[in-house]
Motif scaffolding. Structure first.
Motif, mmCIF file in Angstrom:
data_model
loop_
_atom_site.group_PDB
_atom_site.id
_atom_site.type_symbol
_atom_site.label_atom_id
_atom_site.label_comp_id
_atom_site.label_asym_id
_atom_site.label_seq_id
_atom_site.Cartn_x
_atom_site.Cartn_y
_atom_site.Cartn_z
ATOM 1 N N GLU A 189 -10.773 -38.339 74.666
ATOM 2 C CA GLU A 189 -11.097 -38.969 73.698
ATOM 3 C C GLU A 189 -11.491 -38.321 72.376
ATOM 4 N N GLY A 190 -11.738 -37.201 72.284
ATOM 5 C CA GLY A 190 -11.857 -36.654 71.012
ATOM 6 C C GLY A 190 -13.022 -37.053 70.243
ATOM 7 N N GLY A 191 -12.753 -37.558 68.979
ATOM 8 C CA GLY A 191 -13.761 -38.265 68.249
ATOM 9 C C GLY A 191 -14.073 -39.789 68.248
ATOM 10 N N SER A 192 -13.824 -40.291 69.334
ATOM 11 C CA SER A 192 -14.215 -41.788 69.624
ATOM 12 C C SER A 192 -15.641 -42.032 69.719
ATOM 13 N N HIS A 193 -15.954 -43.227 69.241
ATOM 14 C CA HIS A 193 -17.395 -43.614 69.139
ATOM 15 C C HIS A 193 -18.236 -43.401 70.499
ATOM 16 N N ARG A 194 -17.360 -43.727 71.673
ATOM 17 C CA ARG A 194 -17.903 -43.713 72.831
ATOM 18 C C ARG A 194 -18.261 -42.208 73.255
ATOM 19 N N ALA A 195 -17.510 -41.113 72.997
ATOM 20 C CA ALA A 195 -17.637 -39.714 73.381
ATOM 21 C C ALA A 195 -18.942 -39.277 72.237
ATOM 22 N N ALA A 196 -18.901 -39.764 71.203
ATOM 23 C CA ALA A 196 -19.760 -39.416 70.216
ATOM 24 C C ALA A 196 -21.392 -39.878 70.498
ATOM 25 N N ARG A 197 -21.213 -41.136 71.044
ATOM 26 C CA ARG A 197 -22.702 -41.648 71.699
ATOM 27 C C ARG A 197 -23.078 -40.844 72.633
ATOM 28 N N GLU A 198 -22.228 -40.521 73.520
ATOM 29 C CA GLU A 198 -22.605 -39.954 74.881
ATOM 30 C C GLU A 198 -23.129 -38.429 74.422
ATOM 31 N N ILE A 199 -22.420 -37.889 73.448
ATOM 32 C CA ILE A 199 -22.918 -36.454 73.338
ATOM 33 C C ILE A 199 -24.257 -36.466 72.664
ATOM 34 N N TYR A 200 -24.495 -37.207 71.563
ATOM 35 C CA TYR A 200 -25.921 -37.277 70.983
ATOM 36 C C TYR A 200 -26.816 -38.105 71.636
ATOM 37 N N GLN A 201 -26.415 -38.787 72.698
ATOM 38 C CA GLN A 201 -27.490 -39.403 73.601
ATOM 39 C C GLN A 201 -28.195 -38.052 74.515
ATOM 40 N N HIS A 202 -27.203 -37.442 74.919
ATOM 41 C CA HIS A 202 -27.640 -36.337 75.783
ATOM 42 C C HIS A 202 -28.445 -35.292 75.162
ATOM 43 N N TYR A 234 -30.324 -35.556 72.588
ATOM 44 C CA TYR A 234 -31.622 -36.459 72.337
ATOM 45 C C TYR A 234 -32.349 -36.358 73.419
ATOM 46 N N ASP A 235 -31.873 -36.519 74.893
ATOM 47 C CA ASP A 235 -32.615 -36.328 75.953
ATOM 48 C C ASP A 235 -33.094 -35.318 76.158
ATOM 49 N N GLU A 236 -32.272 -33.992 75.697
ATOM 50 C CA GLU A 236 -32.740 -32.696 76.095
ATOM 51 C C GLU A 236 -33.579 -32.215 74.856
ATOM 52 N N ALA A 237 -33.768 -32.870 73.734
ATOM 53 C CA ALA A 237 -34.442 -32.233 72.773
ATOM 54 C C ALA A 237 -36.094 -32.208 72.951
ATOM 55 N N LYS A 238 -36.830 -31.341 72.721
ATOM 56 C CA LYS A 238 -38.146 -30.988 72.723
ATOM 57 C C LYS A 238 -39.101 -31.265 71.534
ATOM 58 N N ASP A 239 -38.461 -30.926 70.108
ATOM 59 C CA ASP A 239 -39.322 -31.017 69.074
ATOM 60 C C ASP A 239 -38.604 -32.270 68.229
ATOM 61 N N ASN A 292 -26.287 -17.922 81.852
ATOM 62 C CA ASN A 292 -26.461 -19.080 82.938
ATOM 63 C C ASN A 292 -27.071 -20.215 82.487
ATOM 64 N N GLU A 293 -27.556 -20.391 81.290
ATOM 65 C CA GLU A 293 -28.164 -21.410 80.768
ATOM 66 C C GLU A 293 -27.261 -22.456 80.228
ATOM 67 N N TRP A 294 -26.881 -23.632 80.862
ATOM 68 C CA TRP A 294 -26.149 -24.674 80.950
ATOM 69 C C TRP A 294 -26.137 -25.270 79.272
ATOM 70 N N ARG A 295 -27.604 -25.430 79.030
ATOM 71 C CA ARG A 295 -27.919 -26.354 77.716
ATOM 72 C C ARG A 295 -27.297 -25.428 76.589
ATOM 73 N N LEU A 296 -26.996 -24.274 76.579
ATOM 74 C CA LEU A 296 -26.594 -23.417 75.551
ATOM 75 C C LEU A 296 -25.021 -23.804 75.261
ATOM 76 N N TYR A 297 -24.147 -23.953 76.395
ATOM 77 C CA TYR A 297 -22.879 -24.585 76.422
ATOM 78 C C TYR A 297 -22.880 -25.585 75.628
ATOM 79 N N GLN A 298 -24.018 -26.667 76.207
ATOM 80 C CA GLN A 298 -23.779 -27.887 75.762
ATOM 81 C C GLN A 298 -24.090 -27.799 74.041
ATOM 82 N N HIS A 299 -24.911 -27.125 73.643
ATOM 83 C CA HIS A 299 -24.921 -26.952 72.166
ATOM 84 C C HIS A 299 -23.719 -26.581 71.414
#
Length: 309
Positions: free
Chosen positions: A199-212, A214-219, A151-158
């Motif tokens: 959008e697949g591999g669009s810059h917009r999708a890529a940036r949003e994925i990396y931003q989220h 980054y926001d979740e990263a702890k180390d 039930n940990e959604w962050r793992l599905y994100q990764h």
């Protein structure tokens, strides 16, 4: 009802167990340090102990030993990066870390996760780092994490990120959507499922994925890697804009630009940062882009902190 003597004995016994446990953890750490191969030629021979052995030796203090292995994982990669930067003649390509020969990292992360399955940091680190040289190991680590924490959604994100990295956009979309349906998952998880599918591999999708991510990263190691990914994505988008402006100038003037100053005004109007003296557009790290191929094309300066690939 316990007597004072019985209570005192129980407290003494509890303290003795705690002290013994802590001493065992310290002894385990010292044993692993002492038995670590120091010779550089043999340093990659194998792990100190495997996951099951480490779990047995931890005597129930799994969290403490997991922290020890987590720190070892970061130190292991850190030493590899420093050695590369000290000896290599070309910049490190963060999208392909095979050159670092991180052969022990998958096992170090798996041991950490086995000792403390609810510790999230190794899963994200594995998703962002292992995918650059061992996708199978990254998938195994994240699937193990989901088995232990369904039930940990962050793992599905990764996990979705790993499939997105391998360009399996349909699978990535399914995983983001599944994670987005879990209790407590943010709305953007479900939205990301739809965006990746569309959008697949669009810059917009890529940036949003990396931003989220980054926001979740702890180390700091993971944040640093993802910050460079964000700069890389932004640079790709900027260079597409710059290329269009250069092409439009060449079509209109019948030649390529003689300097950046001839196109600095339209580039600034499109939102790019411009060096006041040279008129050159600045990349996300603040370094001026360079003209190439007879001033007809644009590229990163070799001194830029933005990853080239």
């Amino acid at each position: 009802m316990k007597t004072h003597a019985q209570s005192g004995f129980s407290n003494l016994l509890l303290c003795a167990i705690i002290v013994l446990g802590m001493a065992s953890v310290v002894a385990l750490a010292r044993w692993m340090d002492q038995n670590r191969v120091e010779d550089a030629r043999l340093a990659e021979a194998g792990l100190y102990v495997n996951a099951n052995a480490a779990r047995r030796l931890s005597l129930g203090f799994n969290g403490l030993v997991a922290d020890w292995y987590w720190m070892r994982s970061l130190q292991y990669m850190g030493r590899k990066v420093v050695h590369y930067r000290d000896t290599a003649t070309v910049p490190l390509d963060i999208s392909d870390l095979r050159v670092l020969n991180l052969r022990l990292l998958p096992s170090l992360l798996r041991i950490t996760a086995t000792l403390d399955p609810q510790f999230m940091a190794p899963y994200q680190f594995g998703a962002t780092v292992l995918t650059t040289f061992d996708t199978d190991a990254a998938l195994q680590l994240l699937n193990y994490g989901i088995e232990q924490n369904p039930n940990e959604w962050r793992l599905y994100q990764h996990l979705g990120y790993i499939h997105w990295q391998t360009k399996d956009y349909q699978k990535a979309s399914e995983i983001y959507s599944k994670g987005g349906a879990l209790p407590g998952a943010p709305r953007w998880m479900a939205e990301m499922g739809a965006r990746v599918a569309a959008e697949g591999g669009s810059h917009r999708a890529a940036r949003e994925i990396y931003q989220h991510l980054y926001d979740e990263a702890k180390d700091n190691e993971t944040k640093s890697l993802l910050a460079r990914r964000l700069m890389q994505v932004d640079s790709y988008a900027e260079r597409e804009v710059i290329t269009k402006v250069l092409d439009a100038f060449a079509k209109r003037a019948g030649r390529c630009v003689s300097s950046w100053k001839e196109v600095s005004a339209p580039l600034q109007a499109l939102g790019l940062r411009i060096d006041r003296e040279t008129g050159a557009p600045l990349d996300p790290a603040g370094t001026a882009y360079v003209l190439t191929e007879g001033n007809c094309k644009v590229d990163l300066d070799f001194r830029s902190q933005v990853p080239f690939r």
